[in-house]
Write a protein that holds these residues in place. Structure first.
Motif, PDB file in Angstrom:
ATOM      1  N   ALA A   1      13.909  45.339 -52.190  1.00 46.85           N
ATOM      2  CA  ALA A   1      14.752  46.485 -52.531  1.00 46.85           C
ATOM      3  C   ALA A   1      14.077  47.796 -52.127  1.00 46.85           C
ATOM      4  O   ALA A   1      14.738  48.703 -51.604  1.00 46.85           O
ATOM      5  CB  ALA A   1      15.063  46.487 -54.025  1.00 46.85           C
ATOM      6  N   LEU A   2      12.769  47.876 -52.319  1.00 45.35           N
ATOM      7  CA  LEU A   2      12.042  49.079 -51.929  1.00 45.35           C
ATOM      8  C   LEU A   2      12.061  49.266 -50.417  1.00 45.35           C
ATOM      9  O   LEU A   2      12.291  50.375 -49.917  1.00 45.35           O
ATOM     10  CB  LEU A   2      10.599  49.021 -52.435  1.00 45.35           C
ATOM     11  N   ALA A   3      11.853  48.186 -49.676  1.00 52.11           N
ATOM     12  CA  ALA A   3      11.881  48.278 -48.211  1.00 52.11           C
ATOM     13  C   ALA A   3      13.261  48.718 -47.721  1.00 52.11           C
ATOM     14  O   ALA A   3      13.365  49.568 -46.828  1.00 52.11           O
ATOM     15  CB  ALA A   3      11.507  46.934 -47.593  1.00 52.11           C
ATOM     16  N   CYS A   4      14.313  48.170 -48.302  1.00 52.95           N
ATOM     17  CA  CYS A   4      15.669  48.575 -47.910  1.00 52.95           C
ATOM     18  C   CYS A   4      15.911  50.039 -48.263  1.00 52.95           C
ATOM     19  O   CYS A   4      16.513  50.773 -47.485  1.00 52.95           O
ATOM     20  CB  CYS A   4      16.709  47.693 -48.592  1.00 52.95           C
ATOM     21  N   TYR A   5      15.434  50.447 -49.428  1.00 51.72           N
ATOM     22  CA  TYR A   5      15.637  51.830 -49.844  1.00 51.72           C
ATOM     23  C   TYR A   5      14.911  52.802 -48.920  1.00 51.72           C
ATOM     24  O   TYR A   5      15.453  53.853 -48.566  1.00 51.72           O
ATOM     25  CB  TYR A   5      15.170  52.019 -51.293  1.00 51.72           C
ATOM     26  N   LEU A   6      13.701  52.452 -48.544  1.00 47.55           N
ATOM     27  CA  LEU A   6      12.938  53.339 -47.662  1.00 47.55           C
ATOM     28  C   LEU A   6      13.556  53.436 -46.272  1.00 47.55           C
ATOM     29  O   LEU A   6      13.472  54.467 -45.621  1.00 47.55           O
ATOM     30  CB  LEU A   6      11.484  52.860 -47.564  1.00 47.55           C
ATOM     31  N   ARG A   7      14.184  52.337 -45.818  1.00 46.38           N
ATOM     32  CA  ARG A   7      14.801  52.343 -44.489  1.00 46.38           C
ATOM     33  C   ARG A   7      16.179  52.972 -44.481  1.00 46.38           C
ATOM     34  O   ARG A   7      16.546  53.670 -43.547  1.00 46.38           O
ATOM     35  CB  ARG A   7      14.910  50.913 -43.951  1.00 46.38           C
ATOM     36  N   SER A   8      16.982  52.700 -45.515  1.00 44.76           N
ATOM     37  CA  SER A   8      18.381  53.111 -45.445  1.00 44.76           C
ATOM     38  C   SER A   8      18.821  54.028 -46.584  1.00 44.76           C
ATOM     39  O   SER A   8      19.958  54.490 -46.585  1.00 44.76           O
ATOM     40  CB  SER A   8      19.281  51.879 -45.436  1.00 44.76           C
TER      41      SER A   8
END
Length: 86
Positions: A58-65
């Motif tokens: 979830a953190l990786a998705c948030y940082l990307r998008s």
């Protein structure tokens, strides 16, 4: 507990809508662990491992998008909604 938690986290990564099953499994693990300190410890570790996988994703998705859900999940959830733009 390490394998269980990792498999639950990977299940979420494979299909975001499987989060319901992950929560149900972890809830059942906590219910079965009532009254046993070793069982509670294993349930806590299993939950922490799964949370690391899910939280990391979830953190990786948030940082990307800018949103915690993967783009594919957002597109699928928005596909059934009528167009609200002009």
């Amino acid at each position: 507990w390490l394998l269980d938690g990792s498999l639950l986290g990977l299940l979420y990564l494979a299909r975001v809508d499987s989060l319901v099953f992950v929560v149900c499994f972890l809830g059942l693990a906590w219910l079965l662990a009532r009254g046993r300190s070793q069982g509670r410890r294993q349930a806590a570790l299993r939950t922490a491992v799964a949370g690391l996988w899910i939280g990391g994703a979830a953190l990786a998705c948030y940082l990307r998008s800018g949103h915690p859900l993967p783009i594919s999940a957002r597109l699928k959830s928005a596909a059934g909604q009528p167009d609200q733009g002009g």
